[in-house]
Design a protein around this motif. Sequence first.
Motif, PDB file in Angstrom:
ATOM      1  N   ASP A   1       0.882  -1.142  -0.133  1.00 31.87           N
ATOM      2  CA  ASP A   1      -0.037  -0.036   0.016  1.00 31.87           C
ATOM      3  C   ASP A   1       0.852   1.353  -0.041  1.00 31.87           C
ATOM      4  O   ASP A   1       0.696   2.103  -0.981  1.00 31.87           O
ATOM      5  N   ALA A   2       1.983   1.348   0.724  1.00 30.56           N
ATOM      6  CA  ALA A   2       2.747   2.675   1.003  1.00 30.56           C
ATOM      7  C   ALA A   2       3.649   2.669  -0.076  1.00 30.56           C
ATOM      8  O   ALA A   2       4.236   3.737  -0.386  1.00 30.56           O
ATOM      9  N   GLY A   3       4.220   1.376  -0.440  1.00 30.95           N
ATOM     10  CA  GLY A   3       5.250   1.372  -1.644  1.00 30.95           C
ATOM     11  C   GLY A   3       4.970   1.849  -2.909  1.00 30.95           C
ATOM     12  O   GLY A   3       5.789   1.897  -3.553  1.00 30.95           O
ATOM     13  N   THR A   4       3.684   2.453  -3.266  1.00 30.45           N
ATOM     14  CA  THR A   4       3.364   3.141  -4.499  1.00 30.45           C
ATOM     15  C   THR A   4       4.108   4.560  -4.626  1.00 30.45           C
ATOM     16  O   THR A   4       3.745   5.166  -5.489  1.00 30.45           O
ATOM     17  N   PHE A   5       4.337   5.085  -3.393  1.00 26.65           N
ATOM     18  CA  PHE A   5       4.574   6.492  -3.040  1.00 26.65           C
ATOM     19  C   PHE A   5       5.771   6.888  -4.115  1.00 26.65           C
ATOM     20  O   PHE A   5       6.716   6.286  -4.232  1.00 26.65           O
TER      21      PHE A   5
END
Length: 334
Positions: A131-135
């Motif tokens: 979820d967070a790794g798309t930043f």
Amino acid sequence: MELANVPNLASSSSFFFSSCTCRVLCYRGRRTGTGAITVFAAGSRCSADSACSELIEQQNVDPLSVASSPANTHRYRRRDFAAVALLPFLLPNVDMASAAELYDGSIIQNGVRNVLTKVKAAGVLRLVFHDAGTFDVGDKSGGMNGSIIYEVDRPENTGLSKPLKILRKAKEGIDQVQQVSWADLIAVAGAEAVALCGGPEIPVRLGRLDSRTADPAGKLPEETLDIVALKTSFSKKGFSVQEMVVLSGAHTIGGKGFGNPNGFDNTYFKILLEKPQPTSSGMPIGLPTDWALTKDDECLRWINIYAEDQDKFFADFRDAYTKLVNSGASWRTA
């Protein structure tokens, strides 16, 4: 559980960080006979950490501390969650909304604990990373925003429907008492997964808003990246080489072959140093990106540090995880 002089709470905003020295309400909650859940006063300001500097609001609900017991006292008791849920009906001067303000953090935490086991921990932690790794620092897109619920059908997210189903069950129970965003729920669940498996306790700030659409595709680091491409990918997300290495240590749990699949420790780094890269003729250990770290001098320096000092690994992982779950997040404002 103890209650003393619980005030009637007005709708307001507050902010959270476990190490702050904010003025504290007179409530202290005891859970399983150990420790106290501290509820920070609405509107008080803390200078202990920059993470405290921004006021946040959650639908007239104060984002509270997600307090954690010592690792060896993790006992997930359903009665704790039930007791919290019943308090509004036991206290005539505290309505449901006020009770939600008072117990926000612990309700999320206990809701997660009711559904989480060590066997499920690795999948839940992977959910956080995906979820967070798309930043992307460049265009400020992606990040910790709950968009993973729209992205489970992507090839890189294969298998994430299971941990998402687990957390959906927790969310249904939590939402009966107070609404929680997917982003907050996933961030707290990942921290709980780490602690449950023996890793560090990680405080999680609350107040994230959920995205209503999927993040752009192709933003996660591919498992086949060489070290140059891997460092570039993490740099675009705002992470240093050291942070990339320490976050990779999350592979110590799960089925990747780095020691005990249910134990969060520094075995990952020891195995990277002690064992050669597995060949196609043997049982694979880890991912190509794990072994790519050993081919870079800067990465190798950090691998040696964490292999020798588990406390250092835990401390640095705590900081990197906090940065990860705050990356790209949109926060409720007063």
